[in-house]
Design an enzyme around this catalytic site. Structure first.
Site, PDB file in Angstrom:
ATOM      1  CB  SER A  88      -0.922   0.011   1.121  1.00  0.00           C
ATOM      2  OG  SER A  88      -0.273   0.647   2.322  1.00  0.00           O
ATOM      3  CB  VAL A  89      -0.131   4.781  -0.979  1.00  0.00           C
ATOM      4  CG1 VAL A  89      -1.518   4.826   0.101  1.00  0.00           C
ATOM      5  CG2 VAL A  89       0.507   6.020  -1.303  1.00  0.00           C
ATOM      6  CE  LYS A  90      -3.011   5.791   4.215  1.00  0.00           C
ATOM      7  NZ  LYS A  90      -3.163   7.259   4.714  1.00  0.00           N
ATOM      8  CG  ASP A  91       4.434   0.046   2.863  1.00  0.00           C
ATOM      9  OD1 ASP A  91       3.370  -0.223   3.632  1.00  0.00           O
ATOM     10  OD2 ASP A  91       4.924  -0.886   1.683  1.00  0.00           O
ATOM     11  CB  ALA A 111       4.943   3.418   7.865  1.00  0.00           C
TER      12      ALA A 111
END
Length: 463
Positions: A42-45, A48
């Site tokens: 996901s883009v959230k890596d 994070a």
């Protein structure tokens, strides 16, 4: 030798893929930025690792600490991967509407997951926001990244996603589209691209039940816009600091159903096995592009995550049918109910009966009797819904004190009925009606408000 020191070094540089079949009839070149190529799918890596490293640089968290975050699942996965490489523990709070796959994946990578109720206000101590904040206060050497208000979120996209898109389109991008949840993806990326070319247009994708679109267009935070919806990862009932409305030119709202169907189309027609909010992003972007793009334009749509998070939901035919998203559905939806009510006995749509908050209880009883109904929304002088009144509430109050018949509705009314989405099915609607919430409200496509009662649900199950 060519290798990476750890899994976090593989984050970013995801590919642009041209959409060919779902874009038929639309001018211009439509490219998807496929973020499931990140290690956590996901883009959230991207955000994070940035949030953790920025916190380390400021001395907020030290070796052996604990990362605590409220997440829809994807940010948690990115944080968990980063934590593994850096030796941190993880505790994640999630709303109970999130898919079981997301919860199981987080637990598989060693995180503790606490599931919290969805249908509570953000400041309710049971909400996943509040629980995360409480744990951060109680656990020493812990970090609450707070992806909603932590500007490292948008900064990660300004430093990585934006430059990648500019590089890979050779600076020819004219339009950017992405879902808006925390706001970091669209706003961070748009900021970089607009600095390169101020004419780049950014389109934010919102969902029904979220406050963003109306707030952008009117500047009003309307709690009446907030109601339960099913799509995960976009829309909010708060205004995160990462949402910079000056960087978002337009908002488009997408229903749960349209988002789910488009996600399945992307899998079958484009070979892109993507998540639910990816369907939202593409459906909304293409609806907007149909009327605005020219042959020379280049639109990039950010697809945030992978379809494995939604195997039991939008990629499950039984689930899709039960929620009214496939033709041979099992349960009727709120849309079906209000359509049936609106056209019962004629073609004119039914008007919602309301009570003014300043009328007396005696007058309210007359209205209930005149219309043969048991409950009514209460409105203020601007027709904003501020409460509710039911015959059972009036009866209980009168038994306690007969003189209340001369008091105003505002003095004895209950809290407003909950708003629900058009695509919520009877099984979901019935679970929302209880002793404290005797009816539900829903806005149709023309923003007209309708009421749904237990009697309406029974009729929908038997007709």
């Amino acid at each position: 030798m060519n290798y990476h020191a750890s899994i976090v070094d593989t984050i970013g540089n995801t590919p642009l893929v041209k959409l060919n079949k779902v874009t038929r009839g639309i001018q211009g070149t439509i490219l998807a930025k496929v973020e499931y190529f990140n290690p956590g799918n996901s883009v959230k890596d991207r955000i994070a690792i940035r949030m953790i490293e920025d916190a380390e640089a400021r001395g907020i968290i030290k070796p052996g600490g604990t990362i605590i975050e409220g997440t829809s699942g994807n940010t948690g996965m990115g944080l968990a991967l980063a934590a593994i490489g850096k030796g941190y523990k993880c505790i994640f709070t999630m709303a109970d509407k999130q898919s079981k796959e997301k919860i199981d994946i987080l637990r598989a990578v060693g995180a503790e997951v606490i599931v919290c109720p969805t249908n509570v206000s953000p400041d309710d101590p049971r909400s996943y926001y509040s629980v995360a904040k409480r744990l951060n206060r109680e656990i020493p050497n812990s970090l609450y990244p707070n992806q909603y208000d932590n500007l490292s979120n948008a900064a990660a996209h300004y430093d990585t996603t934006g430059p990648e898109i500019w590089r890979d389109t050779d600076g020819r991008i004219t339009h950017l589209a992405a879902g808006v949840g925390t706001g970091g993806t669209l706003c961070g990326t748009a900021k970089f691209l607009k600095e390169k070319n101020p004419d780049v247009v950014s389109v934010g994708i919102d969902t029904y039940g979220s406050v963003f679109k109306k707030y952008k267009e009117t500047g009003v935070f309307d709690e009446g816009e907030i109601y339960p919806y099913l799509t995960e990862g976009i829309g909010e009932d708060i205004l995160p600091q990462n949402v910079d409305f000056s960087l978002i030119d337009q908002f488009v709202k997408v229903t749960d159903k349209d988002a789910a169907i488009m996600a399945r189309r992307l899998s079958r027609e484009e070979g892109l096995f993507v998540g639910w909010s990816c369907g939202s992003a593409v459906h909304g972007a293409l609806e907007w592009a149909r009327d605005h793009l020219t042959a020379d334009d280049v639109m990039v749509i950010i697809l945030p995550d992978h379809g494995t998070r939604y195997l039991a939901k939008i990629y499950n035919d039984v689930w899709m049918k039960d929620h009214g998203f496939l033709e041979d559905r099992t349960f009727k939806t709120a849309r079906d109910i209000i359509h049936s009510k609106s056209h019962r006995g004629g073609e004119q749509p039914s008007m919602l009966t309301t009570l003014g908050k300043s009328v007396t209880i005696a007058q309210a009883i007359q209205v209930l009797n005149r219309h043969s109904i048991s409950q009514l929304p209460v409105v203020d002088e601007n027709d904003h819904i501020v409460g509710s009144l039911t015959d059972s509430t009036i009866l209980n109050k009168l038994i306690e004190d007969p003189s209340i018949k001369d008091r105003t509705v505002e003095e004895v009314m209950d809290k407003p009925f909950k708003f629900v989405g058009l695509d919520n099915t009877v099984d979901v609607l019935s679970s929302l009606i209880d002793r404290e919430n005797k009816a539900l409200l829903v806005r149709d496509e023309k923003e007209q408000v309708h009421i749904i009662t237990q009697a309406d649900l029974l009729a929908a199950m038997t007709v």
